[in-house]
Design a protein around this motif. Structure first.
Motif, PDB file in Angstrom:
ATOM      1  N   SER A  10       2.667  -1.573  -5.898  1.00 33.04           N
ATOM      2  CA  SER A  10       1.334  -1.882  -5.382  1.00 33.04           C
ATOM      3  C   SER A  10       1.199  -3.353  -5.011  1.00 33.04           C
ATOM      4  CB  SER A  10       0.270  -1.516  -6.422  1.00 33.04           C
ATOM      5  OG  SER A  10       0.522  -2.179  -7.662  1.00 33.04           O
ATOM      6  N   ASP A  11       2.055  -4.201  -5.597  1.00 34.11           N
ATOM      7  CA  ASP A  11       2.034  -5.625  -5.264  1.00 34.11           C
ATOM      8  C   ASP A  11       2.987  -5.915  -4.109  1.00 34.11           C
ATOM      9  OD1 ASP A  11       0.292  -6.121  -7.338  1.00 34.11           O
ATOM     10  OD2 ASP A  11       1.892  -6.567  -8.777  1.00 34.11           O
ATOM     11  N   GLY A  12       2.627  -6.936  -3.326  1.00 40.10           N
ATOM     12  CA  GLY A  12       3.528  -7.376  -2.263  1.00 40.10           C
ATOM     13  C   GLY A  12       3.762  -6.299  -1.229  1.00 40.10           C
ATOM     14  N   ALA A  13       5.035  -6.073  -0.930  1.00 39.85           N
ATOM     15  CA  ALA A  13       5.410  -5.095   0.086  1.00 39.85           C
ATOM     16  C   ALA A  13       6.754  -4.501  -0.288  1.00 39.85           C
ATOM     17  CB  ALA A  13       5.477  -5.752   1.459  1.00 39.85           C
ATOM     18  N   SER A  14       6.969  -3.276   0.135  1.00 40.44           N
ATOM     19  CA  SER A  14       8.232  -2.613  -0.216  1.00 40.44           C
ATOM     20  C   SER A  14       8.568  -1.552   0.812  1.00 40.44           C
ATOM     21  CB  SER A  14       8.141  -1.973  -1.604  1.00 40.44           C
ATOM     22  OG  SER A  14       7.277  -0.852  -1.565  1.00 40.44           O
ATOM     23  N   ALA A  15       9.804  -1.080   0.734  1.00 44.61           N
ATOM     24  CA  ALA A  15      10.271   0.006   1.594  1.00 44.61           C
ATOM     25  C   ALA A  15      11.464   0.670   0.943  1.00 44.61           C
ATOM     26  CB  ALA A  15      10.644  -0.512   2.982  1.00 44.61           C
ATOM     27  N   ILE A  16      11.648   1.941   1.237  1.00 44.34           N
ATOM     28  CA  ILE A  16      12.852   2.652   0.820  1.00 44.34           C
ATOM     29  C   ILE A  16      13.317   3.522   1.983  1.00 44.34           C
ATOM     30  CG2 ILE A  16      12.318   2.709  -1.648  1.00 44.34           C
ATOM     31  CD1 ILE A  16      11.499   5.648  -1.275  1.00 44.34           C
ATOM     32  N   SER A  17      14.615   3.783   2.003  1.00 41.91           N
ATOM     33  CA  SER A  17      15.206   4.700   2.970  1.00 41.91           C
ATOM     34  C   SER A  17      16.146   5.622   2.210  1.00 41.91           C
ATOM     35  CB  SER A  17      15.972   3.927   4.040  1.00 41.91           C
ATOM     36  OG  SER A  17      16.544   4.818   4.986  1.00 41.91           O
ATOM     37  N   LEU A  18      16.025   6.923   2.468  1.00 44.16           N
ATOM     38  CA  LEU A  18      16.779   7.931   1.726  1.00 44.16           C
ATOM     39  C   LEU A  18      17.776   8.632   2.641  1.00 44.16           C
ATOM     40  CD1 LEU A  18      13.740   9.595  -0.105  1.00 44.16           C
ATOM     41  CD2 LEU A  18      15.109   7.655  -0.878  1.00 44.16           C
ATOM     42  N   SER A  19      18.933   8.966   2.094  1.00 42.27           N
ATOM     43  CA  SER A  19      19.922   9.746   2.838  1.00 42.27           C
ATOM     44  C   SER A  19      20.787  10.507   1.835  1.00 42.27           C
ATOM     45  CB  SER A  19      20.803   8.836   3.703  1.00 42.27           C
ATOM     46  OG  SER A  19      21.543   7.940   2.891  1.00 42.27           O
ATOM     47  N   GLY A  20      21.565  11.460   2.360  1.00 41.37           N
ATOM     48  CA  GLY A  20      22.464  12.218   1.489  1.00 41.37           C
ATOM     49  C   GLY A  20      21.925  13.564   1.083  1.00 41.37           C
ATOM     50  N   ALA A  21      20.629  13.797   1.280  1.00 34.97           N
ATOM     51  CA  ALA A  21      20.045  15.112   0.988  1.00 34.97           C
ATOM     52  C   ALA A  21      19.124  15.484   2.148  1.00 34.97           C
ATOM     53  CB  ALA A  21      19.295  15.090  -0.336  1.00 34.97           C
ATOM     54  N   ASP A  22      19.601  15.219   3.361  1.00 36.19           N
ATOM     55  CA  ASP A  22      18.761  15.348   4.549  1.00 36.19           C
ATOM     56  C   ASP A  22      18.192  16.751   4.725  1.00 36.19           C
ATOM     57  OD1 ASP A  22      19.796  12.846   4.712  1.00 36.19           O
ATOM     58  OD2 ASP A  22      20.596  13.020   6.738  1.00 36.19           O
ATOM     59  N   ASP A  23      18.985  17.773   4.402  1.00 40.45           N
ATOM     60  CA  ASP A  23      18.507  19.143   4.563  1.00 40.45           C
ATOM     61  C   ASP A  23      17.340  19.433   3.630  1.00 40.45           C
ATOM     62  OD1 ASP A  23      20.401  19.598   6.477  1.00 40.45           O
ATOM     63  OD2 ASP A  23      21.837  20.547   5.122  1.00 40.45           O
ATOM     64  N   TYR A  24      17.391  18.873   2.443  1.00 38.58           N
ATOM     65  CA  TYR A  24      16.280  19.052   1.501  1.00 38.58           C
ATOM     66  C   TYR A  24      15.021  18.362   2.018  1.00 38.58           C
ATOM     67  CZ  TYR A  24      19.429  20.873  -2.085  1.00 38.58           C
ATOM     68  OH  TYR A  24      20.314  21.643  -2.794  1.00 38.58           O
TER      69      TYR A  24
END
Length: 447
Positions: free
Chosen positions: A91-105
């Motif tokens: 909730s503080d500042g800024a963030s991001a995530i990127s997911l891969s490896g379970a693309d079909d799910y």
């Protein structure tokens, strides 16, 4: 007169006897009548035989006629609705995530694999800068193999003076005796693991000849890699002008993870380096919750940053590869807690869903004579799904051959994204044949 009379009476008695003889004697003496009597007896006997034969024939038919098939009433089990996943971001500042490896799910649940929170304005990145420095140095002085530690660097008096420069500034430093030497790999490790600022400047000058040339090359490198919202004015991260956005840092994290030298160094907890001694990684999340790298940053309260990679192991789904960035964190502990919560949210989003219980009834077989059996799931079934991925179920069954307890007559199949689970269908109980009385008394229901 008496004697006539007597003679006349005798004649009358004789006539009576003669008449009687005319009606009784022929039964014994007339051949035609005897034939008629025999014929009547034969007819009566034949009637009895026919009647008895008919009764016996019916019984034989009724006792051996095919029985009507049991009536099957089946239904698919209710399809469970999985709970939606919650992936908390700081909730503080800024963030991001990127997911891969379970693309079909993820695609099956229509999940965004790139998530952001907080401001999109570029924020100070502190020592995350050193990841850029390492990649830009390797652009000029590449190491062809991970086990090739590259050329030897001998530190000059000017390099040794950097130790004193950054010491006065209160920055992180590592020993760099004048005249000492080490490999490029070890120098990169000393810059990245303990985050030594004197090594960052020394490497930049060694690779490009001057700080100005390094900064110029860095600007070109950022442009070439699409990092449009990232600004680097010096190699250490001490300048507040070194800024970026979480989205740009995700791109940077992927570039670093793809570079075998940077990825290996960033994933090392401790290393013994000749000249620098035993150096430890500032990333205290390393090897916690699957974190594999990359770099921390710290310019004081409210300016903590972390660029990280993680491999989240998920039963059945394999490994989810995560690249994440946090900027503007209040403290190192709060950043670590936020990242741990994010990774736990990803891991918990893959959850087992119960599909059917052992012996769960999905149908019934009933007969006209009152015998019955159940159609049940012969084994419990569950599957791992991501978030609220829709689950479908289909049933295939065949007519039983024996209607006997335990006879397998089909299967259930569940699908959710790339996951498939099956369970056998079997008969619980045995259909018994009716008794003879029911057969004899229910002709209309026999085949």
């Amino acid at each position: 007169m008496t004697e006539f009379g007597t003679e006349a009476g005798d004649l009358t008695d004789f006539a009576t006897l003669l008449a009687t003889a005319d009606t009784a004697a022929p039964d014994r003496d007339d051949p035609g009548r005897r034939r008629r009597r025999r014929r009547g007896g034969l007819i009566a006997l034949l009637v009895v035989v026919v009647v008895l034969g008919a009764v016996g024939g019916y019984a034989g038919w009724a006792l051996n006629a095919p029985l009507p098939s049991p009536v099957a009433t089946v239904h698919e089990p209710a399809v469970p609705v999985p709970a939606a996943a919650t992936v908390p971001l700081p909730s503080d500042g800024a963030s991001a995530i990127s997911l891969s490896g379970a693309d079909d799910y993820f695609s099956a649940a229509k999940t965004k694999i790139d998530l952001t929170s907080g401001t999109t304005t570029p924020l100070t990145i502190a020592s995350v800068t050193k990841v850029v420095t390492a990649l830009v140095v390797l652009e000029a002085k590449p190491l062809p193999k991970v086990d090739d530690h590259g050329p030897t660097i001998t530190w000059s008096k000017a390099d040794r003076a950097l130790y004193d420069k950054y010491y006065v500034m209160g920055a992180t430093i590592a020993p760099m005796p004048a005249g000492s030497s080490m490999s490029e790999y070890d120098a990169l490790a000393t810059m990245l693991l303990p985050s030594a600022c004197n090594y960052a400047e020394a490497l930049a000058t060694w690779a490009y000849g001057s700080q100005w040339s390094f900064v110029s090359a860095t600007r070109a490198w950022l442009a070439d890699h699409g990092l449009k919202h990232t600004t680097i004015v010096e190699p250490t991260g001490l300048s507040h002008e070194n800024r970026s956005t979480p989205a740009d840092l995700i791109k940077l994290g992927k570039l670093a993870a793809a570079n075998p030298v940077v990825a290996e160094i960033a994933g090392t907890i401790r290393l013994d380096v000749p000249g620098a001694g035993s150096i430890g990684n500032t990333n205290d999340l390393l090897d916690v919750d699957g974190v594999t790298g990359l770099k921390t940053g710290n310019l004081g309260y409210g300016k903590f940053s972390l660029l990280y990679t993680a491999d989240v192991k998920v039963p059945a789904a394999g490994t989810v590869h995560v690249v994440g960035a946090v900027l503007g964190g209040a403290t190192r502990e709060s950043v670590d807690d936020d990242v741990t919560a994010t990774l736990d949210g990803i891991r918990d989003g893959f959850h087992p869903v119960a599909l059917a219980k052992k012996d769960q009834r999905v149908g019934t077989y009933t007969t006209a004579w009152g015998s019955s059996a159940q159609l049940v799931v012969s084994e419990g079934a569950s599957m791992v799904t991501w978030s609220d991925t829709p689950i479908s179920v289909s049933m295939k069954s065949t007519a039983p051959k024996h209607y006997a307890d335990g006879e397998v007559v089909g299967e259930l199949t569940w699908k959710a994204g790339p996951s498939t689970e099956t369970a056998k269908l079997a008969i619980d109980g045995t259909i018994e044949e009716p008794d003879a009385w029911w057969r004899l008394t229910h002709p209309s229901e026999l085949g």
